[in-house]
Design a protein around this motif. Structure first.
Motif: not given
Length: 767
Positions: A80, A680, A714
């Motif tokens: 990520h 998420l 994110q």
């Protein structure tokens, strides 16, 4: 011809056609010839060799334990971070090295959770940006090894079948398939290997001798009987299979070790009887040479493979028409055929042309395939079903997906060209065949597979009445040729007859008369899904009537009684159609529509044979909200939440439902409970949440969420152009667009710079 008369004639011919004498006739296989295909070695290397395939290491009998949570969490954080940094890095700088990305793929595949499989595809899509190298076949080898550790054969089979659609567009090599099949053989998964053999052939990677050795080993591991082996011999006869004395001895030894000497002799004798005529009379090195050629074609293309071929000729290799088949296995264009023909002085046969045509069709390039066919016609080579079938299938499949009857007419024109060349013969005479490939015998005239392809397309045609008459003529031609029915043919006839009916009752009666008569092929799961989907969408005149729920479940009952499992798709497709009817339904129809959804839910709840998957629950929830039953939709959501059986689609559906129902407190509760679970949201979820706020009159909260919450920690869900368009749609209605744009400019300056000057008719930036 009236609808009723057409349906009646279809049924009459179908009854006449189902005489027991016809059912005893053999069904000649008419599927496309698929071509030998060998793969890469198991290691990931940028330096390719042309040596024979490396023998695969022994795979473990038991699946390795899944990756630890700690290791998975570490890898997820690493990848990520790497993905988030791509937007900030320069194009020539890459955050990871190749071995690091491959390690990530291995760990994610070893986990094989749906979210990890989705992340693998994201990594593949960004592979070049991450490490500077393209996605090649060896990258998928690492993924496959990881999936083998996870131990779910269906997940791995799905991956192999779908590889061509994944980033990189890599078609699985034979080596990839063998990695999978070796594992299945160790576990004795004979049924899934049979499925894989069919998938391999249809994907342009047909099994070879090594594949069948694995298959036979799996059969011994599963305790198969002599009869089972005879059935396996039936299955492999249609493939290119060289006689191998080692295989014959393997079959004998397998039974001898069980002290079944008589069975050992019987199986070996039957194997020799069927395959001894396929002996390789050339150099014992022929198989190795041809595997090297196949590998070179896969890695470097036809030109380099021709160079290797010339090198092998110095060692004693003799080129022949099978050499040309190997060289063309991946070619879509006639230029490759002409190059190989001239370079090796080999005259191509109709079979070689069929390779080019089939490959072009499989790649979705129908225009190229048709052009190749027109060039083939000028050669004077004989026409045959295996050459035309790929084109007919491609035209019919495209006609079905695009709703173009013109393409179906083209397919019928090709069929008639073949039918004229091969007129019907005496049904009692031996079938006429042509040796298209020295190892394959195929029916050359119209056959059951071709008729099934055409009739299936007619069942989906726009002008079904027109094609009902054509279907009748095809049935007559099939009877004249003594071509037996298949499940596809029967299902297609049922669908055509139902669509030609003048009422729902007449359609159901057409189904009963065709499907419930004796001595007919068994309708498959796919067939029942198509029949039920057709029934649910029948309309007569301009009236968009409700699906006949009771009729629908009468056919579902038949499906269950036939021994087939009722799948989630059976329920989902009916619910989906009900949801599609909701937006335009008149007021008098809405209550009946809601009642229909409740009845489907009742059937689902009372059906003990089905375990609904997430997709079905999502469809039920979405249908409830679309017909105005928010309370029921929310109850489905709470059930999914409690059982932890939800996904991102579930979240978007319930947030949309809250927005359209003007139910802000439930939407807040959804968001809070997801936060408590550290779930998420993806970008679609955020957009649904923002839209929900806008619909319930909380535009200010929506703007605040976009500016201060979306994308925090994110980056792949950060606000984008679609987000701004969504906000402006509602801001314009409240005449607050200027205020919204001002806040976006202040809080999201980077995004502001990327916005066009005119958005939704609003001048954002003055010229």
């Amino acid at each position: 011809m009236s609808f009723g008369r057409a349906a009646s004639q279809l049924e009459r011919l179908a009854f006449a056609f189902h005489r027991p004498s016809f059912l005893k006739l053999p069904l000649f296989n008419s599927r496309n010839d698929w071509f030998p295909f060998l793969g890469t070695g198991p290691t990931c290397s940028r330096k390719f060799s042309v040596s024979p395939l490396v023998t695969l290491p022994d795979l473990p009998v038991q699946a390795q334990r899944r990756v630890s949570h700690q290791k998975l969490a570490s890898v997820l954080a690493q990848i990520h971070d790497a993905l988030d940094s791509l937007d900030e890095s320069l194009p020539e700088r890459h955050p990871l090295r190749e071995h690091q990305v491959l390690h990530v793929l291995d760990v994610l595949a070893s986990s094989a959770r749906p979210r990890d499989l989705a992340l693998i595809e994201k990594v593949l899509a960004n592979f070049t940006s991450l490490c500077g190298l393209p996605v090649v076949a060896e990258v998928h080898s690492h993924i496959i090894r990881g999936l083998l550790k996870q131990g779910n054969p269906q997940t791995l089979l799905n991956w192999l079948v779908q590889m061509r659609q994944k980033p990189g567009n890599i078609q699985p090599y034979l080596q990839h398939w063998h990695m999978f099949l070796e594992y299945c053989a160790d576990m004795g998964h004979v049924r899934i290997i049979r499925t894989a053999l069919s998938k391999m052939a249809h994907g342009g990677c047909p099994p070879n001798n090594r594949t069948f050795k694995i298959f036979f080993r799996a059969m011994f591991n599963s305790g198969a009987s002599v009869k089972d082996f005879y059935g396996a011999f039936d299955a492999i006869e249609k493939y290119t299979f060289w006689y191998d004395e080692d295989v014959a001895n393997m079959l004998y030894d397998g039974f001898a070790k069980l002290n079944q000497t008589q069975q050992a002799n019987e199986v070996k004798e039957e194997f020799n009887r069927r395959f001894l005529k396929r002996v390789i009379k050339e150099s014992p090195r022929l198989v190795d040479w041809e595997e090297s050629l196949a590998l070179e074609v896969e890695r470097r293309g036809v030109v380099e493979a021709v160079k290797l071929c010339r090198s092998l000729q110095q060692d004693g290799y003799k080129v022949h028409h099978r050499t040309l088949s190997i060289l063309l296995r991946r070619s879509h264009d006639i230029s490759d055929l002409k190059y190989a023909e001239e370079a090796l002085d080999l005259k191509p046969s109709a079979f070689h042309w069929s390779i080019i045509i089939a490959n072009a069709t499989r790649a979705g390039n129908l225009s190229s395939a048709l052009s190749s066919y027109r060039q083939f016609q000028a050669t004077g080579l004989p026409l045959s079903a295996p050459l035309l079938q790929p084109l007919i299938s491609g035209l019919c499949n495209t006609a079905t997906s695009s709703g173009s009857d013109d393409l179906l007419d083209q397919a019928l024109k090709l069929y008639h060209e073949l039918a004229r060349m091969f007129p019907p013969v005496d049904p009692n005479a031996p079938p006429r065949r042509e040796n298209l490939d020295f190892m394959r015998e195929r029916s050359v005239g119209p056959d059951a597979y071709m008729y099934g392809t055409l009739l299936r397309a007619m069942g989906s045609a726009v002008d079904v009445q027109k094609y009902s008459e054509v279907a009748i003529s095809l049935l007559s031609a099939m009877e004249a040729r003594a071509v037996p029915h298949t499940s596809v043919i029967l299902t297609s006839l049922i669908v055509i007859a139902m669509r030609c009916s003048s009422s729902v009752d007449e359609a159901l009666e057409a189904y009963r008369r065709l499907a419930r008569q004796g001595n007919v092929p068994r309708i498959t799961v796919w067939g029942y899904q198509w029949i039920l989907d057709t029934l649910s969408k029948l309309t007569f005149g301009e009236d968009r009537s409700l699906p006949p729920i009771w009729h629908y479940f009468e056919i579902v009952k038949d499906m269950r009684l036939s021994g087939l499992a009722v799948t989630s798709t059976i329920y989902a497709q009916l619910l989906r159609h009900l949801a599609q009817l909701a937006p335009d339904a008149p007021e008098v129809m809405k209550d009946r529509l809601a009642a229909c959804v409740r009845r489907v839910h009742d059937h689902l709840t009372l059906d003990p044979t089905i375990t609904p998957n997430i997709s079905l629950w999502n469809q039920l929830m979405d249908t409830y909200q679309r017909v105005g039953l928010f309370a029921e939709a929310y109850r489905v959501w709470e059930m999914l939440l409690v059982s932890e059986n939800f996904d991102h689609a579930s979240v978007s559906i319930i947030l949309d439902a809250c927005g359209f129902a003007n139910a802000w407190p439930p939407a807040q509760k959804v968001y809070t409970r997801l936060s408590e679970r550290s779930f998420l949201l993806n970008q679609g979820n955020w957009h649904s949440y923002v839209e929900c706020m806008c619909r319930v009159g909380r535009l200010n909260d929506a703007v605040k969420t976009v500016c201060l919450q979306m994308g925090q920690g994110q980056k792949d869900v950060a606000p984008n152009l679609d987000t701004i368009q969504l906000l402006l749609t509602f801001a314009t209605r409240a005449n607050q667009q200027d205020e919204v744009l001002s806040r976006i400019q202040r809080h999201l300056p980077d995004l502001w710079q990327t916005l066009p000057s005119n958005l939704e008719g609003i001048i954002i930036k003055p010229n």
